[in-house]
Motif scaffolding. Structure first.
Motif, short mmCIF file in Angstrom:
data_model
loop_
_atom_site.label_atom_id
_atom_site.label_comp_id
_atom_site.label_asym_id
_atom_site.label_seq_id
_atom_site.Cartn_x
_atom_site.Cartn_y
_atom_site.Cartn_z
N UNK A 110 0.87 -1.17 0.00
CA UNK A 110 0.00 0.00 0.00
C UNK A 110 0.91 1.22 0.00
N UNK A 111 0.96 1.93 -1.14
CA UNK A 111 1.78 3.12 -1.21
C UNK A 111 2.97 2.98 -2.13
N UNK A 112 3.96 3.80 -1.88
CA UNK A 112 5.11 3.96 -2.78
C UNK A 112 5.97 2.71 -2.83
N UNK A 167 -5.28 1.74 6.91
CA UNK A 167 -6.10 1.55 8.10
C UNK A 167 -7.33 0.70 7.78
N UNK A 168 -7.98 0.99 6.66
CA UNK A 168 -9.15 0.21 6.25
C UNK A 168 -8.76 -1.23 5.94
N UNK A 169 -7.64 -1.39 5.27
CA UNK A 169 -7.18 -2.73 4.89
C UNK A 169 -6.92 -3.58 6.14
N UNK A 170 -6.26 -3.03 7.13
CA UNK A 170 -5.97 -3.78 8.36
C UNK A 170 -7.27 -4.19 9.05
N UNK A 194 -2.75 -15.36 8.51
CA UNK A 194 -1.56 -14.50 8.57
C UNK A 194 -1.50 -13.58 7.36
N UNK A 195 -0.90 -12.41 7.57
CA UNK A 195 -0.74 -11.46 6.47
C UNK A 195 0.55 -10.68 6.61
N UNK A 196 0.99 -10.13 5.48
CA UNK A 196 2.14 -9.23 5.46
C UNK A 196 1.77 -8.02 4.62
N UNK A 197 1.95 -6.84 5.17
CA UNK A 197 1.64 -5.59 4.46
C UNK A 197 2.84 -4.67 4.49
N UNK A 198 3.18 -4.14 3.32
CA UNK A 198 4.23 -3.13 3.19
C UNK A 198 3.54 -1.81 2.91
N UNK A 199 3.59 -0.89 3.89
CA UNK A 199 2.91 0.41 3.80
C UNK A 199 3.98 1.48 3.70
N UNK A 200 3.96 2.22 2.59
CA UNK A 200 5.09 3.09 2.27
C UNK A 200 4.63 4.49 1.88
N UNK A 201 5.27 5.49 2.48
CA UNK A 201 4.90 6.89 2.29
C UNK A 201 5.98 7.66 1.53
N UNK A 202 5.59 8.81 0.98
CA UNK A 202 6.53 9.69 0.29
C UNK A 202 7.27 10.59 1.29
N UNK A 236 -1.03 2.72 12.87
CA UNK A 236 -0.83 2.04 14.16
C UNK A 236 -2.11 2.00 14.98
N UNK A 237 -2.90 3.08 14.93
CA UNK A 237 -4.18 3.09 15.63
C UNK A 237 -5.10 2.00 15.08
N UNK A 238 -5.10 1.84 13.76
CA UNK A 238 -5.93 0.81 13.14
C UNK A 238 -5.48 -0.58 13.55
#
Length: 476
Positions: free
Chosen positions: A100-102, A170-173, A181-189, A268-270
């Protein structure tokens, strides 16, 4: 709490200086959400990027291998899935992997180890910064890049993108089946330029209060010739013109640190709200640092710590709360960290080791990590090795550098010719040459880049191909 995590949440910012965390008592930067992650996890004080520029660093993260092993040299040689990485290992084992993201890879169509890519950014047009591959020889023509973009308050397309990424993550989580089990890579600019940031964050940093860079070219500091050569191509410090403008740029950068911290806080809140925090390993890092005017340079692309030193936080099952580790680590340690979290074996070709295992072991002051640079504005390959105290730079065709980080954390006194440091110089040089032959790697990189430049019509045409500043976000 189980010592084996069920999930992995891998968070990455872009261009986040390692020191710019209020958890470390920075004095200016305000990062409350990363502070709370560090408080419930372990912070690695000496973490480094394997290459201080976006595309090669991200390819190294994906593959778990050094840049010279894979040939993803610069911002036009992007990850394409040709070299398999940790995502492929998880996919083979049946663990779903989502980004999710860059990403800053070549194309969404490439098989790069993700079952699904949400809101990805890839290199512009699948081509990237071709001009940065024109290095043999390096031109002397100045590119008036306006690299830093609009400096000040506003909501740039990159800011809006990061907010979308946080909301989507946040919605995805919240939607994940807790039995799977899952693995998510969340990346910002952010905090990557352009230095435009919503006003609520900029208001935290009055520009007149911003400290000017501690190391600036002048009477007390001379630029290394390899770095000075970069100014022939790009000189954002000169474009800024005044110290007042530099302070505005510094304020905007720290405001972007707070902005991305707020987006990470939403994710993190999600995770907390989902009830999965206690069974999720969280990794936070950046692809490289930011010079922020030190040595008269902005952006990244040099081997000094402002550019290569990165934040690295690990939190979750089996990770000590509030711990700090001095052992040197690298982004290359992330691949084995993720596979180990799912009980999967390392690729035997990975030079890295699991951060969880490193944190659980006694500190190793002699552990060596490696970085290299073959990209925009550099006349030749730059190579670096570091441990918890010493840092050694080698530049093909230029004089080397040795720094004692305990005595000289800003790397202003080159000890390479000092008799008292000769043993440390020789030891660090031997460690670097055990990893690669700098001259051979430099030749390989330039041959690949020459071929790419030829495919784009030769040096003159290639030097005007690709974005000068940040990669555009989708739809901008």
């Amino acid at each position: 709490m189980s010592l084996q995590p069920k999930n992995v949440l891998f968070l990455m910012a872009d261009e986040h200086q390692a020191a710019a965390l209020s958890y470390l008592g920075h004095g200016v930067a305000k990062t409350p959400n990363l502070d709370r992650l560090a408080a419930r996890g372990t912070l690695f004080e000496n973490a480094y990027s394997p290459s201080p520029i976006c595309v090669p660093a991200r390819a190294a993260v994906a593959t778990g291998k050094y840049v010279h092993q894979t040939g993803y040299w610069d911002n036009a040689h992007a990850y394409d899935g040709r070299v398999k990485g940790w995502g492929h290992v998880l996919q083979t084992a049946g663990v779903p992997v989502t980004s999710i993201g860059k990403l800053h890879y070549r194309s969404e169509q490439d098989s790069t180890g993700f079952d699904r890519q949400i809101l990805p950014i890839h290199i512009a047009g699948g081509v990237g910064q071709v001009w940065g591959s024109v290095r043999n020889p390096l031109p002397k023509t100045r590119k008036a890049t306006g690299m830093l973009g609009h400096i000040g308050a506003g909501t740039a397309s990159h800011n809006a993108y990061d907010m979308k990424v946080a909301k989507k993550a946040a919605t995805w989580i919240a939607e994940q089946d807790q039995a799977t089990p899952w693995c998510a890579f969340v990346s910002f600019v952010a905090p990557h330029f352009p230095l435009t940031v919503p006003e609520e964050f900029l208001n935290l940093y009055p520009s007149g209060d911003m400290p000017l860079p501690a190391v600036r070219p002048g009477q007390d500091y001379d630029l290394h010739p390899w770095v000075a050569r970069m100014n022939d191509i790009e000189n954002s410090d000169e474009e800024l013109e005044t110290d007042s403008n530099r302070q505005e740029a510094i304020a905007a950068y720290y405001a972007l640190c707070s902005f991305v911290d707020a987006q990470i806080g939403k994710v993190l809140d999600a995770l907390d709200a989902s009830g999965q925090a206690d069974e999720t390993l969280v990794i936070y890092t950046s692809d490289h640092g930011e010079n922020l005017g030190l040595r008269g340079r902005w952006g990244k692309s040099v081997l000094y710590r402002e550019s290569t030193h990165i934040p690295m936080i690990l939190a979750g099952p089996g990770v000590a709360d509030g711990a700090r580790v001095k052992t040197a680590v690298s982004l290359l340690d992330i691949a084995p960290t993720i596979t180990a979290a799912f009980g999967l074996p390392d690729d035997p070709g990975w030079p890295g080791h699991s951060l969880s295992a490193i944190a659980a072991q006694p500190e190793d002051a002699d552990r060596i990590v490696f970085s290299e640079y073959h990209a925009a504005n550099s006349p030749s390959g730059g190579f670096m090795v570091a441990n918890a105290r010493w840092k050694y730079h080698e530049y093909v065709g230029y004089a080397p550098e040795l720094f004692d980080l305990a005595q000289d954390p800003l790397e202003t006194r080159n000890l390479v010719d000092e008799p008292d440091a000769a043993a440390d110089r020789d030891r660090m040089r031997a460690a670097l040459h055990a990893i690669c032959n700098p001259e051979a790697v430099d030749g390989h990189a330039k041959a690949d880049q020459d071929a790419l430049v030829a495919r784009h019509g030769g040096p003159e045409k290639a030097f005007n191909t690709g974005p000068s500043g940040a990669t555009p976000v989708p739809g901008s």
